[in-house]
Design a protein around this motif. Structure first.
Motif, short mmCIF file in Angstrom:
data_model
loop_
_atom_site.label_atom_id
_atom_site.label_comp_id
_atom_site.label_asym_id
_atom_site.label_seq_id
_atom_site.Cartn_x
_atom_site.Cartn_y
_atom_site.Cartn_z
N ALA A 54 -86.90 -4.80 14.92
CA ALA A 54 -86.50 -3.46 14.47
C ALA A 54 -87.15 -3.11 13.13
CB ALA A 54 -84.97 -3.39 14.36
N ARG A 55 -87.25 -4.08 12.24
CA ARG A 55 -87.85 -3.80 10.94
C ARG A 55 -89.34 -3.53 11.10
NH1 ARG A 55 -86.13 -4.90 5.82
NH2 ARG A 55 -84.11 -4.52 6.84
N VAL A 56 -90.02 -4.26 11.97
CA VAL A 56 -91.44 -4.02 12.22
C VAL A 56 -91.65 -2.59 12.71
CG1 VAL A 56 -93.40 -4.60 13.70
CG2 VAL A 56 -92.04 -6.42 12.66
N VAL A 57 -90.81 -2.15 13.63
CA VAL A 57 -90.93 -0.79 14.16
C VAL A 57 -90.64 0.23 13.07
CG1 VAL A 57 -90.02 0.86 15.83
CG2 VAL A 57 -90.35 -1.53 16.49
N ASP A 58 -89.62 -0.02 12.27
CA ASP A 58 -89.21 0.94 11.24
C ASP A 58 -90.31 1.16 10.19
OD1 ASP A 58 -86.77 1.32 12.45
OD2 ASP A 58 -85.70 -0.13 11.19
N VAL A 59 -90.98 0.07 9.81
CA VAL A 59 -92.00 0.19 8.76
C VAL A 59 -93.41 0.25 9.33
CG1 VAL A 59 -90.53 -0.97 7.07
CG2 VAL A 59 -92.18 -2.32 8.42
N SER A 71 -95.35 -2.01 10.51
CA SER A 71 -96.29 -3.01 9.95
C SER A 71 -95.63 -4.39 9.98
CB SER A 71 -96.64 -2.65 8.51
OG SER A 71 -97.29 -3.72 7.85
N PHE A 72 -96.40 -5.38 10.42
CA PHE A 72 -95.92 -6.76 10.38
C PHE A 72 -95.83 -7.23 8.93
CE2 PHE A 72 -96.92 -6.52 14.77
CZ PHE A 72 -96.23 -7.52 15.43
N THR A 73 -96.85 -6.88 8.14
CA THR A 73 -96.89 -7.34 6.75
C THR A 73 -95.76 -6.75 5.93
OG1 THR A 73 -99.31 -7.56 6.87
CG2 THR A 73 -98.32 -7.46 4.68
N LYS A 74 -95.53 -5.44 6.06
CA LYS A 74 -94.45 -4.80 5.31
C LYS A 74 -93.09 -5.33 5.75
CE LYS A 74 -96.84 -0.43 4.31
NZ LYS A 74 -96.84 1.03 4.54
N ALA A 78 -92.33 -15.17 5.71
CA ALA A 78 -93.78 -15.23 5.93
C ALA A 78 -94.17 -14.32 7.09
CB ALA A 78 -94.21 -16.66 6.22
N ARG A 79 -95.40 -13.78 7.01
CA ARG A 79 -95.87 -12.90 8.07
C ARG A 79 -95.91 -13.62 9.41
NH1 ARG A 79 -99.90 -10.80 11.10
NH2 ARG A 79 -100.23 -8.53 11.05
N SER A 80 -96.19 -14.92 9.37
CA SER A 80 -96.25 -15.70 10.61
C SER A 80 -94.87 -15.76 11.30
CB SER A 80 -96.74 -17.12 10.32
OG SER A 80 -95.87 -17.78 9.40
N VAL A 81 -93.82 -15.74 10.49
CA VAL A 81 -92.46 -15.75 11.06
C VAL A 81 -92.20 -14.46 11.83
CG1 VAL A 81 -89.99 -15.74 10.49
CG2 VAL A 81 -91.54 -17.30 9.30
N VAL A 82 -92.66 -13.34 11.24
CA VAL A 82 -92.48 -12.04 11.89
C VAL A 82 -93.28 -11.99 13.19
CG1 VAL A 82 -92.88 -9.56 11.65
CG2 VAL A 82 -91.99 -10.88 9.71
N THR A 83 -94.53 -12.42 13.11
CA THR A 83 -95.39 -12.39 14.30
C THR A 83 -94.81 -13.25 15.43
OG1 THR A 83 -97.35 -12.06 12.91
CG2 THR A 83 -97.72 -12.83 15.16
N ARG A 84 -94.35 -14.44 15.05
CA ARG A 84 -93.82 -15.36 16.06
C ARG A 84 -92.53 -14.80 16.68
NH1 ARG A 84 -93.94 -19.42 13.21
NH2 ARG A 84 -91.76 -19.57 12.50
N ARG A 134 -100.99 -3.79 19.43
CA ARG A 134 -101.48 -3.99 18.07
C ARG A 134 -102.96 -3.65 17.98
NH1 ARG A 134 -98.20 -7.55 20.45
NH2 ARG A 134 -96.59 -8.68 19.30
N THR A 135 -103.33 -2.94 16.94
CA THR A 135 -104.74 -2.73 16.61
C THR A 135 -104.93 -3.19 15.17
OG1 THR A 135 -104.43 -0.48 15.75
CG2 THR A 135 -104.79 -0.71 18.12
N THR A 136 -106.15 -3.11 14.68
CA THR A 136 -106.40 -3.56 13.31
C THR A 136 -105.75 -2.65 12.28
OG1 THR A 136 -108.50 -2.33 13.33
CG2 THR A 136 -108.58 -4.67 13.91
N ARG A 137 -105.46 -1.41 12.67
CA ARG A 137 -104.91 -0.47 11.70
C ARG A 137 -103.48 -0.03 11.97
NH1 ARG A 137 -109.81 3.86 10.43
NH2 ARG A 137 -111.34 2.32 9.65
N LYS A 138 -103.12 0.05 13.26
CA LYS A 138 -101.80 0.61 13.59
C LYS A 138 -101.11 -0.22 14.66
CE LYS A 138 -102.70 5.47 12.44
NZ LYS A 138 -102.66 6.87 12.96
N LEU A 139 -99.80 0.03 14.72
CA LEU A 139 -98.98 -0.54 15.78
C LEU A 139 -98.48 0.60 16.64
CD1 LEU A 139 -96.83 -3.06 13.70
CD2 LEU A 139 -99.00 -3.49 14.86
N HIS A 140 -98.42 0.37 17.94
CA HIS A 140 -97.92 1.39 18.85
C HIS A 140 -96.91 0.75 19.80
CE1 HIS A 140 -100.98 4.36 17.69
NE2 HIS A 140 -101.84 3.33 17.65
#
Length: 333
Positions: free
Chosen positions: A11-16, A18-21, A29-35, A51-57
């Motif tokens: 939910a947080r990834v969708v809200d922001v 971005s995986f990094t944000k 860690a970003r790896s925790v979010v990705t996993r 996932r693309t290099t610039r955006k998430l859809h």
């Protein structure tokens, strides 16, 4: 995988967007979010995010899943807030409605226990055999006897009670003792009705061939269980009450069991309340207490053999933490 934690991350990834944000705001860690997102996708069996290099859809399935996740997380948050707000010390006025014989024999003798456990709850107890409209009459909860039909009410079966066929000595002396179901043709019954659409006077039995309903003759009809028993004692006819409601009369010889070789089908006893969500602590307290009371009551059976009780096709409802075996129902008996 901690599914709830993974849902929070998703939910947080969708809200922001971005995986990094998401990793930064959650301080992981970003790896925790990705996993976490990958494990969710593997669990549901579809891709949730492109996932693309610039955006998430979000994919179409991802949008649907996100909406479900938000509802789940909100429900968890509300549940935690509810418990923190006062489950340990519920207060307020609680209106309950209880069938007469259940109130007199099961609830009232132990009601002091509920008062001692929850001194902050003021009870308004309605008793009677009339089927009340919980919404229109502002009743929080009812304890009902008999089959429940399909509708928007929430119902939870908490036991079944044994029934028995009885009559007074005077009636049997006058009419004779029936030795078989076939002998009932010349007998009369006290006709008990409590619903809005009462059925004709019928007696129900279990036979070697299965359940059997017998159309009976009656010259008197009542809608109160105490009057039902009183009229049987007065010799107006046979009745099929709960065994516990006439136990004293049987011991005293005021009523006599007949046709013991053909037992009467059991009837379910159910808690009924309007809503499943956001239960007030006072209602949750009564549901838990009354469920425990019926579990230990020697007057109520907990056999799974209930004839003509829950109808096939009634949809099971989502379980609550301490209110199990719920069903969406409408009281019709």
């Amino acid at each position: 995988m901690n599914k709830l934690h993974a849902m929070q991350i998703f939910a947080r990834v969708v809200d922001v967007n971005s995986f990094t944000k998401a990793a930064d705001t959650l301080q992981v860690a970003r790896s925790v979010v990705t996993r976490a997102v990958q494990e969710l996708e593997e669990h549901v069996g579809v891709r949730l995010i492109n996932r693309t290099t610039r955006k998430l859809h979000l994919t179409e399935e991802g949008c649907q899943y996100y909406e479900s996740v938000i509802r789940i997380l909100k429900a968890v948050e509300e549940s935690e807030s509810l418990h923190k707000a006062g489950v340990a010390n519920p207060k307020g006025t609680l209106r309950i409605d209880v069938q007469t014989s259940i109130a007199k024999c099961v609830i009232v003798p132990h009601l002091h226990e509920f008062r001692d456990l929850y001194p902050g709850i003021d009870l308004i107890v309605g008793t009677g055999d009339r089927i009340v409209d919980l919404i229109e009459e502002g009743v929080d909860c009812a304890i009902r006897v008999g089959t429940l039909g399909d509708s928007g009410m929430i119902g939870k079966q908490i036991g079944v009670f044994q029934r028995i066929t009885v009559a007074s000595p005077a009636y049997l002396e006058r009419q004779g003792i029936p030795l078989s179901i076939d002998d009932l043709v010349n007998h009369r019954v006290v006709h008990y009705t409590a619903g809005k659409s009462p059925r004709p006077p019928m007696f129900d039995f279990l036979t070697d061939a299965g359940p059997e309903s017998v159309r009976m003759m009656s010259s008197i009809q009542v809608n109160d269980s105490d009057t039902y028993v009183a009229l049987a004692k007065a010799g107006f006819g046979m009745i099929q009450p709960a065994r516990f409601s006439v136990a004293n009369e049987l011991r005293a010889g005021n009523l006599i069991e007949i046709l013991p070789q053909n037992p009467v089908p059991q009837k379910p006893v159910s808690l009924v309340y309007p809503h499943r969500e956001k239960l007030a602590p006072k209602l949750r307290a009564f549901l838990s207490w009354s469920t425990a009371l019926f579990e230990r009551s020697p007057l109520v059976s907990h056999s799974n053999r209930v004839t003509a009780s829950w109808k096939a096709g009634v949809r099971p409802a989502t379980l609550l933490s301490d209110v199990s075996d719920e069903r969406e129902l409408m009281v019709t008996a």
